[in-house]
Design a protein around this motif. Structure first.
Motif, PDB file in Angstrom:
ATOM      1  N   ARG A 112       0.841  -1.186  -0.102  1.00  0.00           N
ATOM      2  CA  ARG A 112       0.223   0.121  -0.080  1.00  0.00           C
ATOM      3  C   ARG A 112       0.767   1.186  -0.207  1.00  0.00           C
ATOM      4  O   ARG A 112       0.504   2.136  -0.488  1.00  0.00           O
ATOM      5  N   ILE A 113       1.948   1.161   0.856  1.00  0.00           N
ATOM      6  CA  ILE A 113       2.997   2.383   0.740  1.00  0.00           C
ATOM      7  C   ILE A 113       3.664   2.740  -0.687  1.00  0.00           C
ATOM      8  O   ILE A 113       3.644   3.787  -1.124  1.00  0.00           O
ATOM      9  N   LEU A 114       3.739   1.423  -1.323  1.00  0.00           N
ATOM     10  CA  LEU A 114       4.478   1.816  -2.555  1.00  0.00           C
ATOM     11  C   LEU A 114       3.337   2.082  -3.597  1.00  0.00           C
ATOM     12  O   LEU A 114       3.770   2.968  -4.437  1.00  0.00           O
ATOM     13  N   GLU A 115       2.167   1.562  -3.306  1.00  0.00           N
ATOM     14  CA  GLU A 115       1.056   2.214  -4.280  1.00  0.00           C
ATOM     15  C   GLU A 115       0.882   3.626  -4.170  1.00  0.00           C
ATOM     16  O   GLU A 115       0.631   4.297  -5.061  1.00  0.00           O
ATOM     17  N   SER A 116       0.862   4.090  -2.949  1.00  0.00           N
ATOM     18  CA  SER A 116       0.724   5.381  -2.475  1.00  0.00           C
ATOM     19  C   SER A 116       1.716   6.077  -3.266  1.00  0.00           C
ATOM     20  O   SER A 116       1.512   7.504  -3.943  1.00  0.00           O
ATOM     21  N   ILE A 117       3.010   5.741  -3.079  1.00  0.00           N
ATOM     22  CA  ILE A 117       4.006   6.519  -3.742  1.00  0.00           C
ATOM     23  C   ILE A 117       3.947   6.386  -5.234  1.00  0.00           C
ATOM     24  O   ILE A 117       4.257   7.669  -5.813  1.00  0.00           O
ATOM     25  N   GLY A 118       3.645   5.258  -5.831  1.00  0.00           N
ATOM     26  CA  GLY A 118       3.555   5.526  -7.185  1.00  0.00           C
ATOM     27  C   GLY A 118       2.524   6.357  -7.808  1.00  0.00           C
ATOM     28  O   GLY A 118       2.763   7.150  -8.703  1.00  0.00           O
ATOM     29  N   ARG A 119       1.324   6.374  -7.175  1.00  0.00           N
ATOM     30  CA  ARG A 119       0.397   7.166  -7.584  1.00  0.00           C
ATOM     31  C   ARG A 119       0.683   8.615  -7.460  1.00  0.00           C
ATOM     32  O   ARG A 119       0.377   9.591  -8.272  1.00  0.00           O
ATOM     33  N   TRP A 120       1.413   9.269  -6.283  1.00  0.00           N
ATOM     34  CA  TRP A 120       1.817  10.515  -6.082  1.00  0.00           C
ATOM     35  C   TRP A 120       2.858  11.000  -7.310  1.00  0.00           C
ATOM     36  O   TRP A 120       2.646  11.887  -7.843  1.00  0.00           O
ATOM     37  N   VAL A 121       3.966   9.852  -7.749  1.00  0.00           N
ATOM     38  CA  VAL A 121       4.694  10.259  -8.778  1.00  0.00           C
ATOM     39  C   VAL A 121       3.974  10.210 -10.080  1.00  0.00           C
ATOM     40  O   VAL A 121       4.326  11.085 -10.867  1.00  0.00           O
ATOM     41  N   ASN A 123       1.147  11.287 -10.595  1.00  0.00           N
ATOM     42  CA  ASN A 123       0.136  12.690 -10.626  1.00  0.00           C
ATOM     43  C   ASN A 123       1.177  13.832 -10.694  1.00  0.00           C
ATOM     44  O   ASN A 123       1.055  14.879 -11.362  1.00  0.00           O
TER      45      ASN A 123
END
Length: 374
Positions: A112-121, A123
């Motif tokens: 989940r942390i990696l998914e959040s980082i990926g979405r932020w990158v 965006n």
């Protein structure tokens, strides 16, 4: 002639040829719900399939009753046969009643942390592309306006110069004066240990000529002006005024962005100059009242000890900061959706982005000028 008000009696009976299969027929709608509940309650045992191809009308209530029948008989979804148009509705009703997906296990926290980082990158990447596209279109429109004086919109530029610049003068000068006094106090506290209080003059001068004058002005305008630009353009978009502008054959960038951008480009350097003067006055007030340095000595040391290049280094950053504040404020306004909540969200976003980018660019400029020994 039959009309949509006509009802066909619903039916549910065993297939004469295959007794383990039920045949559903007639209207399975909300109007027939009471009759259908009785038919479902009387469904026999040992049924292997339900054939609903003879159903003439089906709505969401009838679809739910068919699904209840399947659940009562313990049959899987493929055991229900229906017309293609009815099957789509039944599937939609089944999905609408499906339970929400369960929360992932705690062991997947890293995922989940990696998914959040990926979405932020992702965006951030798309926001950069949108900003560069908006920058290119704005610069193109700006260059075209230089060769067409009829499109300068002087009245709009003067109006925004007053709103952006003249109305901000008291706030900018007051805060710069106070910050100048604070810098002088801190410098005097440290330098007094070495008997070098006189160097407070150079400290205040270099700080405001190179950094604080333009940085304080840009941060204040980022909070005051960028938010105003976003709210104004966002309100126009939510009120469909931008669509009306495009319908009339006008360019929103030329009509809304360029006057605001030109007003910022003209007023931010002037405000930077006034902020620098106010900061020096604040430092001089502390030197006069606390360090016994006369105004003549303060001004004389500024003239003799500081090179004019410090002033021009600070002023050179003012147009860049003006471009950043104006572009982000207007771009966030164009991103607003047709509701009041979106106006508030993008107004906040424009302030945060403008201040963050101004500070980042100032840090990069400081390293750049340091490498050039300026």
């Amino acid at each position: 002639m039959a009309t949509w008000l006509d009802n066909t009696e619903p039916g549910l009976r065993p297939d004469p040829q295959q007794t383990e299969r039920l045949l559903a027929s007639g209207d399975w709608t909300f109007r027939q719900a009471e009759h259908l509940l009785a038919l479902i309650a009387g469904a026999g045992k040992g049924i292997q399939a339900v054939d609903a191809c003879a159903v003439t009308r089906l709505d969401a209530s009838g679809s739910k009753l068919l699904l209840n029948l399947m659940a009562q008989l313990g049959l899987p979804a493929p055991a229900l046969l229906a017309k293609p148009e009815h099957a789509t509705l039944i599937e939609a009703v089944r999905n609408a009643g499906a339970p929400l997906p369960s929360t992932p296990a705690t062991g997947n926290s890293m995922v989940r942390i990696l998914e959040s980082i990926g979405r932020w990158v992702v965006n951030a990447y798309w926001n950069i592309l949108v900003f560069l596209d908006f920058l290119g279109r704005t610069l193109l429109s700006l260059m075209e306006s230089f060769f067409n004086p009829r499109h300068w919109r002087v009245t709009s530029i003067v109006f925004h110069m007053q709103a952006v610049g003249l109305n901000a003068v008291p706030l900018v000068m007051l805060l710069s004066f106070m910050v100048g006094a604070v810098v002088a106090f801190l410098g005097a506290t440290v330098l007094s240990e070495f008997g070098a209080q006189l160097w407070v003059v150079e400290l205040v001068g270099v700080a405001f000529f190179r950094e604080f004058g333009v940085l304080l002005t840009a941060i204040l305008l980022a909070g005051r002006t960028a938010s105003a630009f976003t709210a104004q353009i966002g309100s126009m978009k939510s009120g469909e005024e931008l669509d009306a502008i495009r319908t009339m054959g006008l360019d929103p960038i030329e009509l809304l962005v360029l006057p605001r951008l030109k007003a910022l480009l003209l007023t931010l350097p002037l405000l930077t100059f006034l902020a620098t003067i106010a900061g020096l006055l604040g430092g001089m007030a502390v030197c006069v009242w606390h360090l016994d340095i006369s105004p003549e000595m303060f001004i004389g040391r500024l003239q003799n000890e500081l090179s004019p290049r410090h002033f021009w280094v600070g002023m050179s950053k003012a147009p860049i900061f003006a471009m950043v504040i104006g572009l982000i404020g207007c771009l966030e306004g164009f991103k607003v959706k047709n509701n009041a909540q979106s106006v508030g969200e993008h107004t906040t976003s424009s302030v945060v982005q403008s201040i963050s980018l101004v500070i980042l660019l100032d840090a990069l400029a400081a390293m750049f000028f340091m490498e050039l020994d300026l």
